[in-house]
Write a protein that holds these residues in place. Structure first.
Motif, PDB file in Angstrom:
ATOM      1  N   SER A  20       0.845  -1.208   0.000  1.00 37.79           N
ATOM      2  CA  SER A  20       0.000   0.000   0.000  1.00 37.79           C
ATOM      3  C   SER A  20       0.874   1.250   0.000  1.00 37.79           C
ATOM      4  O   SER A  20       0.984   1.957   1.008  1.00 37.79           O
ATOM      5  CB  SER A  20      -0.913   0.004   1.233  1.00 37.79           C
ATOM      6  OG  SER A  20      -1.684  -1.174   1.302  1.00 37.79           O
ATOM      7  N   PRO A  21       1.547   1.550  -1.135  1.00 39.01           N
ATOM      8  CA  PRO A  21       2.443   2.710  -1.159  1.00 39.01           C
ATOM      9  C   PRO A  21       1.729   4.020  -0.866  1.00 39.01           C
ATOM     10  O   PRO A  21       2.275   4.896  -0.203  1.00 39.01           O
ATOM     11  CB  PRO A  21       3.008   2.682  -2.578  1.00 39.01           C
ATOM     12  CG  PRO A  21       2.035   1.864  -3.366  1.00 39.01           C
ATOM     13  CD  PRO A  21       1.494   0.843  -2.420  1.00 39.01           C
ATOM     14  N   TRP A  22       0.491   4.159  -1.336  1.00 34.03           N
ATOM     15  CA  TRP A  22      -0.237   5.411  -1.106  1.00 34.03           C
ATOM     16  C   TRP A  22      -0.564   5.576   0.368  1.00 34.03           C
ATOM     17  O   TRP A  22      -0.557   6.693   0.895  1.00 34.03           O
ATOM     18  CB  TRP A  22      -1.516   5.446  -1.944  1.00 34.03           C
ATOM     19  CG  TRP A  22      -1.238   5.393  -3.404  1.00 34.03           C
ATOM     20  CD1 TRP A  22      -1.481   4.367  -4.254  1.00 34.03           C
ATOM     21  CD2 TRP A  22      -0.617   6.424  -4.197  1.00 34.03           C
ATOM     22  NE1 TRP A  22      -1.067   4.689  -5.533  1.00 34.03           N
ATOM     23  CE2 TRP A  22      -0.534   5.936  -5.523  1.00 34.03           C
ATOM     24  CE3 TRP A  22      -0.123   7.684  -3.910  1.00 34.03           C
ATOM     25  CZ2 TRP A  22       0.022   6.685  -6.554  1.00 34.03           C
ATOM     26  CZ3 TRP A  22       0.430   8.444  -4.934  1.00 34.03           C
ATOM     27  CH2 TRP A  22       0.497   7.934  -6.240  1.00 34.03           C
ATOM     28  N   GLN A  23      -0.844   4.456   1.043  1.00 30.99           N
ATOM     29  CA  GLN A  23      -1.131   4.524   2.477  1.00 30.99           C
ATOM     30  C   GLN A  23       0.083   5.020   3.243  1.00 30.99           C
ATOM     31  O   GLN A  23      -0.031   5.874   4.138  1.00 30.99           O
ATOM     32  CB  GLN A  23      -1.545   3.141   2.986  1.00 30.99           C
ATOM     33  CG  GLN A  23      -1.885   3.104   4.465  1.00 30.99           C
ATOM     34  CD  GLN A  23      -2.269   1.698   4.930  1.00 30.99           C
ATOM     35  OE1 GLN A  23      -2.464   0.803   4.114  1.00 30.99           O
ATOM     36  NE2 GLN A  23      -2.352   1.512   6.230  1.00 30.99           N
ATOM     37  N   ARG A  24       1.264   4.516   2.887  1.00 31.87           N
ATOM     38  CA  ARG A  24       2.468   4.946   3.598  1.00 31.87           C
ATOM     39  C   ARG A  24       2.772   6.412   3.314  1.00 31.87           C
ATOM     40  O   ARG A  24       3.147   7.167   4.216  1.00 31.87           O
ATOM     41  CB  ARG A  24       3.671   4.085   3.217  1.00 31.87           C
ATOM     42  CG  ARG A  24       4.915   4.504   3.994  1.00 31.87           C
ATOM     43  CD  ARG A  24       6.099   3.613   3.736  1.00 31.87           C
ATOM     44  NE  ARG A  24       7.204   3.989   4.619  1.00 31.87           N
ATOM     45  CZ  ARG A  24       8.059   4.972   4.367  1.00 31.87           C
ATOM     46  NH1 ARG A  24       7.972   5.659   3.248  1.00 31.87           N
ATOM     47  NH2 ARG A  24       9.035   5.260   5.219  1.00 31.87           N
ATOM     48  N   LEU A  25       2.629   6.829   2.065  1.00 29.17           N
ATOM     49  CA  LEU A  25       2.878   8.230   1.721  1.00 29.17           C
ATOM     50  C   LEU A  25       1.927   9.146   2.495  1.00 29.17           C
ATOM     51  O   LEU A  25       2.331  10.202   2.998  1.00 29.17           O
ATOM     52  CB  LEU A  25       2.719   8.445   0.221  1.00 29.17           C
ATOM     53  CG  LEU A  25       3.779   7.810  -0.683  1.00 29.17           C
ATOM     54  CD1 LEU A  25       3.385   7.955  -2.149  1.00 29.17           C
ATOM     55  CD2 LEU A  25       5.147   8.423  -0.431  1.00 29.17           C
ATOM     56  N   THR A  26       0.670   8.725   2.592  1.00 24.74           N
ATOM     57  CA  THR A  26      -0.322   9.531   3.310  1.00 24.74           C
ATOM     58  C   THR A  26       0.016   9.625   4.790  1.00 24.74           C
ATOM     59  O   THR A  26      -0.063  10.701   5.400  1.00 24.74           O
ATOM     60  CB  THR A  26      -1.727   8.933   3.128  1.00 24.74           C
ATOM     61  OG1 THR A  26      -2.066   8.926   1.740  1.00 24.74           O
ATOM     62  CG2 THR A  26      -2.763   9.744   3.893  1.00 24.74           C
ATOM     63  N   ARG A  27       0.407   8.504   5.391  1.00 25.20           N
ATOM     64  CA  ARG A  27       0.748   8.515   6.816  1.00 25.20           C
ATOM     65  C   ARG A  27       1.954   9.401   7.091  1.00 25.20           C
ATOM     66  O   ARG A  27       1.989  10.126   8.091  1.00 25.20           O
ATOM     67  CB  ARG A  27       1.040   7.089   7.275  1.00 25.20           C
ATOM     68  CG  ARG A  27      -0.193   6.211   7.440  1.00 25.20           C
ATOM     69  CD  ARG A  27       0.211   4.822   7.901  1.00 25.20           C
ATOM     70  NE  ARG A  27      -0.934   3.958   8.108  1.00 25.20           N
ATOM     71  CZ  ARG A  27      -0.849   2.681   8.425  1.00 25.20           C
ATOM     72  NH1 ARG A  27       0.350   2.126   8.588  1.00 25.20           N
ATOM     73  NH2 ARG A  27      -1.930   1.955   8.599  1.00 25.20           N
ATOM     74  N   THR A  28       2.955   9.321   6.218  1.00 26.70           N
ATOM     75  CA  THR A  28       4.143  10.154   6.407  1.00 26.70           C
ATOM     76  C   THR A  28       3.783  11.631   6.331  1.00 26.70           C
ATOM     77  O   THR A  28       4.228  12.436   7.160  1.00 26.70           O
ATOM     78  CB  THR A  28       5.202   9.820   5.333  1.00 26.70           C
ATOM     79  OG1 THR A  28       5.570   8.439   5.451  1.00 26.70           O
ATOM     80  CG2 THR A  28       6.440  10.687   5.500  1.00 26.70           C
ATOM     81  N   ALA A  29       2.974  11.994   5.329  1.00 28.45           N
ATOM     82  CA  ALA A  29       2.565  13.397   5.186  1.00 28.45           C
ATOM     83  C   ALA A  29       1.759  13.861   6.388  1.00 28.45           C
ATOM     84  O   ALA A  29       1.944  14.984   6.887  1.00 28.45           O
ATOM     85  CB  ALA A  29       1.746  13.563   3.904  1.00 28.45           C
ATOM     86  N   GLU A  30       0.877  13.010   6.886  1.00 28.83           N
ATOM     87  CA  GLU A  30       0.060  13.379   8.045  1.00 28.83           C
ATOM     88  C   GLU A  30       0.926  13.574   9.287  1.00 28.83           C
ATOM     89  O   GLU A  30       0.668  14.477  10.094  1.00 28.83           O
ATOM     90  CB  GLU A  30      -0.996  12.300   8.303  1.00 28.83           C
ATOM     91  CG  GLU A  30      -2.109  12.294   7.265  1.00 28.83           C
ATOM     92  CD  GLU A  30      -3.118  11.175   7.526  1.00 28.83           C
ATOM     93  OE1 GLU A  30      -2.824  10.292   8.368  1.00 28.83           O
ATOM     94  OE2 GLU A  30      -4.176  11.193   6.888  1.00 28.83           O
ATOM     95  N   TYR A  31       1.949  12.744   9.435  1.00 30.76           N
ATOM     96  CA  TYR A  31       2.832  12.881  10.595  1.00 30.76           C
ATOM     97  C   TYR A  31       3.561  14.228  10.567  1.00 30.76           C
ATOM     98  O   TYR A  31       3.589  14.960  11.571  1.00 30.76           O
ATOM     99  CB  TYR A  31       3.848  11.737  10.635  1.00 30.76           C
ATOM    100  CG  TYR A  31       4.926  11.950  11.674  1.00 30.76           C
ATOM    101  CD1 TYR A  31       4.668  11.708  13.020  1.00 30.76           C
ATOM    102  CD2 TYR A  31       6.187  12.426  11.318  1.00 30.76           C
ATOM    103  CE1 TYR A  31       5.645  11.926  13.990  1.00 30.76           C
ATOM    104  CE2 TYR A  31       7.167  12.639  12.279  1.00 30.76           C
ATOM    105  CZ  TYR A  31       6.891  12.394  13.601  1.00 30.76           C
ATOM    106  OH  TYR A  31       7.859  12.619  14.556  1.00 30.76           O
ATOM    107  N   VAL A  32       4.161  14.564   9.413  1.00 34.68           N
ATOM    108  CA  VAL A  32       4.906  15.820   9.311  1.00 34.68           C
ATOM    109  C   VAL A  32       3.960  17.011   9.474  1.00 34.68           C
ATOM    110  O   VAL A  32       4.296  17.999  10.141  1.00 34.68           O
ATOM    111  CB  VAL A  32       5.664  15.902   7.975  1.00 34.68           C
ATOM    112  CG1 VAL A  32       6.385  17.243   7.851  1.00 34.68           C
ATOM    113  CG2 VAL A  32       6.666  14.755   7.858  1.00 34.68           C
ATOM    114  N   ASP A  33       2.768  16.934   8.896  1.00 29.58           N
ATOM    115  CA  ASP A  33       1.790  18.017   9.042  1.00 29.58           C
ATOM    116  C   ASP A  33       1.399  18.207  10.501  1.00 29.58           C
ATOM    117  O   ASP A  33       1.300  19.344  10.991  1.00 29.58           O
ATOM    118  CB  ASP A  33       0.537  17.721   8.210  1.00 29.58           C
ATOM    119  CG  ASP A  33       0.720  18.024   6.731  1.00 29.58           C
ATOM    120  OD1 ASP A  33       1.756  18.599   6.370  1.00 29.58           O
ATOM    121  OD2 ASP A  33      -0.180  17.669   5.943  1.00 29.58           O
ATOM    122  N   THR A  34       1.173  17.109  11.203  1.00 32.83           N
ATOM    123  CA  THR A  34       0.774  17.207  12.612  1.00 32.83           C
ATOM    124  C   THR A  34       1.896  17.765  13.462  1.00 32.83           C
ATOM    125  O   THR A  34       1.674  18.619  14.338  1.00 32.83           O
ATOM    126  CB  THR A  34       0.349  15.830  13.145  1.00 32.83           C
ATOM    127  OG1 THR A  34      -0.740  15.330  12.364  1.00 32.83           O
ATOM    128  CG2 THR A  34      -0.086  15.923  14.606  1.00 32.83           C
TER     129      THR A  34
END
Length: 287
Positions: free
Chosen positions: A66-80
């Protein structure tokens, strides 16, 4: 701050509201700019060139499935971490650190047994992110040279929160460049890194998405810019000279990319976490 678990007792309600950086920081400006997406992808490509760090991703994440899932989680972490309150940021950090403590392995090409939360691996991921986001921001004219140093210094906080000793973290552009010079002999394009680059540059998409949406050409443009803005030594290591873009052409294309995205309404180009950060601090200033 390494190893410390901050709590609400460590700051005032006002500090909690502003987060760890706040709207007056260079970090907010860099992370809210449209070129941030190029820098984020550039960081992932660069991070893949460290054999042990890449093994940690390949072995312990859902990147392949699930590459899109990992990319989304990484972006959410940095945003938070950037735009959330301090409470929200600490919750995100603790969640990631909890996952890291359980993960590790042995990288085949180096023979190194590691844990994902080894300090040098965390520092590598941090340095790649800072270098990448700063590089595209400087090229696009988002920050001045003086502000570039300030951004690197601000980001020491992010590294410390995830578990790196602040004394080991580059705090200026010069220190960041010296760090990469020291680490470069350890880097290589392993089979896992080559696969990661293929996923990132030409990600799998459902056929209907490719045929009925502009997702494929849009991602292609993003990936071309991410590769072209990598350091020349990284492109050589990956046997990708820059997708036919010279350094000057890459900078011009990046500025054009930014101009185009600035015409898009903020609600469409900023994540809910970023918008919430700006709305929260603006409301506080209005009181």
């Amino acid at each position: 701050m390494s190893g410390v678990r901050p709590s609400a007792r460590d700051w005032t309600p006002e500090e909690d509201l502003l987060g760890f950086f706040g709207p007056d920081s260079v970090t907010w400006r860099v992370h809210a700019d449209p070129v941030y997406s190029v820098g984020g992808l550039r960081a992932l490509l660069l991070q893949a060139l460290h054999p042990v760090a890449m093994d940690g991703v390949a072995r312990n994440s859902v990147f392949r499935e699930s590459p899109w899932q990992r990319l989304t989680r990484t972006a959410e972490y940095v945003d938070t971490l950037t735009f959330g309150t301090r409470r929200e940021a600490i919750r995100a950090v603790r969640r990631v650190r909890g996952l890291h403590r359980r993960l590790g392995g042995t990288e085949e090409t180096t023979g190194r047994t590691y844990r994902v939360d080894d300090a040098d691996l965390l520092l590598w991921v941090h340095a790649c992110e800072v270098d990448s986001l700063l590089d595209v921001a400087r090229r696009a004219g988002v920050v001045t040279p003086a502000e570039a140093d300030r951004y690197v210094a601000e980001q020491v906080t992010a590294a410390a929160l995830i578990g790196v000793d602040p004394d080991d973290v580059p705090a200026s552009v010069a220190e960041l460049e010296a760090y990469f010079a020291r680490v470069r002999p350890q880097l290589a394009l392993t089979p896992a890194a080559r696969e990661a680059w293929r996923f990132l540059v030409v990600p799998p998409m459902p056929r209907w998405v490719q045929l009925l949406t502009p997702a494929r050409p849009a991602w292609g443009s993003l990936a071309s810019l991410a590769v072209a803005t990598l350091p020349p030594w990284a492109r050589r290591l990956a046997s990708m000279p820059g997708l036919a873009l010279t350094d000057t052409a890459a900078t011009a294309a990046l500025k054009a990319f930014r101009t185009g995205l600035l015409a898009v309404p903020e609600r469409a180009r900023r994540s809910p976490i970023v918008r919430a950060g700006f709305d929260r601090t603006a409301a506080a200033e209005a009181v």
